[in-house]
Design a protein around this motif. Structure first.
Motif, mmCIF file in Angstrom:
data_model
loop_
_atom_site.group_PDB
_atom_site.id
_atom_site.type_symbol
_atom_site.label_atom_id
_atom_site.label_comp_id
_atom_site.label_asym_id
_atom_site.label_seq_id
_atom_site.Cartn_x
_atom_site.Cartn_y
_atom_site.Cartn_z
ATOM 1 N N ARG A 270 32.850 71.277 30.648
ATOM 2 C CA ARG A 270 32.463 69.952 30.222
ATOM 3 C C ARG A 270 32.499 68.838 31.482
ATOM 4 N NH1 ARG A 270 32.453 68.533 25.157
ATOM 5 N NH2 ARG A 270 33.738 66.782 25.484
ATOM 6 N N GLU A 333 32.818 67.814 17.164
ATOM 7 C CA GLU A 333 31.415 67.875 16.693
ATOM 8 C C GLU A 333 31.179 69.153 16.067
ATOM 9 O OE1 GLU A 333 29.353 64.891 19.968
ATOM 10 O OE2 GLU A 333 29.931 66.767 20.801
ATOM 11 N N THR A 342 27.864 63.431 22.713
ATOM 12 C CA THR A 342 28.537 63.567 23.762
ATOM 13 C C THR A 342 27.806 63.347 25.059
ATOM 14 O OG1 THR A 342 30.368 64.795 22.805
ATOM 15 C CG2 THR A 342 30.395 64.964 24.972
ATOM 16 N N TYR A 345 26.651 59.934 25.393
ATOM 17 C CA TYR A 345 27.319 58.890 26.006
ATOM 18 C C TYR A 345 27.991 58.847 27.369
ATOM 19 C CZ TYR A 345 28.173 57.466 20.689
ATOM 20 O OH TYR A 345 27.953 57.085 19.600
ATOM 21 N N VAL A 447 35.336 55.668 21.339
ATOM 22 C CA VAL A 447 34.496 56.510 22.132
ATOM 23 C C VAL A 447 34.786 56.115 23.846
ATOM 24 C CG1 VAL A 447 32.487 57.908 23.256
ATOM 25 C CG2 VAL A 447 32.741 57.429 20.774
#
Length: 470
Positions: A270, A333, A342, A345, A447
């Motif tokens: 990620r 999610e 994600t 963002y 977030v």
């Protein structure tokens, strides 16, 4: 816990720019958070932070050329909008909209931009179940700001606007028009083809505006002339696709090799996208091409939004999108039910500081803020996650984040800044703001990809305003 650390940080930011409207809003938000926590819906953590951040941001940037375009960026309008949203959080009623509009008129603000701002924000009530309260505030107020700014621009013919800002604003507003058209076509039973029809209609509207003479004898011709003056444009047009292809292919290969479902390996995959963002955006900031980067990031953001709308509406190839995205999502999610935000963002976290400084003349403070998205989200957040999982043992009280992760966050940002950015006269403001951002990263319920750069830019800008000699 009704008042969170992020709320306290927002109140600390308020101390740098205390005005009676902001103080009144802070008192109202704090009272609601302390006395109405049992009445608030789920996912409402950080009420004070969410309510204050927009007005604080516009107050700090009130002298910025883009945000100084008119009453759409007036801090009193944002205070009224936040108070309206706070009231709607407890009781859904149009009374708050009417009251906010009347107060905006009484304060001498331009009526039409104010009405557009407040109405667009009010319309986001219908989507509150899809987001946390802080996300609702971000999306509703940013959308309302764009709509009001565009209304004002069309009314004034974009007089005194920089062409880059006018082009950026109208292009961003086209994202709102696209989503509105999508909803309309979907209601007419177009379903999976609604986004495609909406995209065609939006492109036609933008083309009509671009060929009008509101901006330098036509925005399209201005943009083509702008591109013709760009240095190394063809190099960039080859560099970005090659980096994207190589980066995504490398991450895909990495995800296949790391097949063991461990937390560390998931984070490595990620956070590879964070590294890719740095590779894409840092060269333009280093070469002083922030305006072109801002436009490019906006185009990328609109593409991300369009792809997600297509996926949600089950447009052609949406199953392939689901298959690709599912490999990189975390446990929060659900790709079958939720919006997948994600990746968006991450892009927004890197882009927002660049957009906020779109009209600013370059100096040390401006460059630090432009870089803050890449430093905080691209570098600091990645190092905090990886080092925290691998070496972290001692956790912060009341948080799953570790002391080692926070140390990695601060050290990585300090090293990158020392290598790439000058800090002449900005040492203590920068490091104080970075330390507070690290504390926010530990305790935020919002977030963090959105909260960190917005808080950083607001606080550092407010410090700069208090020290004109810096």
């Amino acid at each position: 816990m009704a008042i969170l650390v992020e709320d306290i940080l927002a109140l600390a930011c308020l101390l740098l720019q205390p005005t009676w409207p902001l103080l009144a809003l802070a008192s109202l938000a704090t009272t609601v958070a302390l006395t109405s926590s049992e009445k608030l819906p789920e996912r409402t953590g950080g009420v004070v932070f969410a309510v204050l951040l927009g007005p604080l941001l516009t107050s700090a940037y009130r002298k910025n050329a883009m945000l100084h375009a008119g009453d759409a960026a007036h801090s009193i309008l944002w205070v009224l909008a936040s108070a309206q949203a706070l009231g709607n959080l407890l009781v859904h009623s149009t009374v708050f909209l009417i009251a906010s509009t009347a107060l905006a008129w009484a304060a001498g603000l331009s009526l039409w931009p104010s009405i557009v701002f407040l109405v667009v924000q009010q319309s986001f009530r219908s989507y509150a179940h899809c987001f946390s309260f802080a996300e609702v505030m971000f999306w509703s107020q940013s959308s309302a700001f764009l709509a009001a700014l565009t209304t004002q621009g069309f009314r004034d013919g974009y007089d005194s606007w920089r062409p880059t800002c006018a082009f950026w604003t109208v292009l961003a507003t086209c994202g709102l028009i696209f989503m509105l058209f999508t909803a309309c076509f979907d209601a007419l039973a177009a379903h999976g083809f609604a986004p495609l029809l909406a995209a065609a209609a939006t492109a036609l509207l933008f083309l009509l505006w671009g060929l009008s003479e509101q901006l330098s004898d036509g925005a399209i011709w201005w943009f083509l002339g702008y591109l013709s003056q760009m240095e190394n444009l063809w190099c960039l047009l080859f560099q970005w696709p090659l980096l994207l292809i190589a980066g995504v292919a490398s991450i895909e290969m990495l995800s296949r090799r790391l097949q063991v479902e461990s937390l560390m390996k998931k984070h490595i995959v990620r956070k590879s996208f964070h590294v890719l963002a740095i590779c894409l955006f840092a060269p333009l900031l280093m070469s002083g091409q922030a305006d072109f980067l801002a436009l490019s990031q906006l185009v990328a953001t609109l593409l991300f939004i369009a792809l997600e709308v297509c996926r949600i509406c089950k447009a052609p190839l949406y199953e392939q999108q689901n298959k690709f995205l599912s490999k990189y999502l975390d446990k929060r999610e659900d790709i079958s039910q939720d919006l997948v935000l994600t990746p968006l963002y991450l892009l927004l976290g890197c882009s927002l500081p660049v957009w906020l400084e779109l009209s600013a003349a370059s100096n040390i403070a401006v460059e630090l803020r432009r870089w803050s998205g890449l430093l905080l989200i691209g570098l600091g957040d990645s190092c905090a996650a990886l080092f925290g999982i691998r070496f972290g043992g001692i956790k912060w009280p009341g948080s799953h984040r570790t002391l080692v992760g926070t140390a990695a966050f601060l050290l990585s940002i300090a090293c990158a800044t020392w290598i790439f950015l000058p800090l002449e006269g900005m040492h203590w403001p920068f490091f104080l703001t970075t330390a507070l951002a690290a504390l926010l990263e530990v305790y935020t319920n919002t977030v963090d990809n959105l909260a960190l750069p917005l808080f950083f830019c607001t606080f550092l800008k407010a410090l700069e305003m208090r020290q004109p000699e810096v």
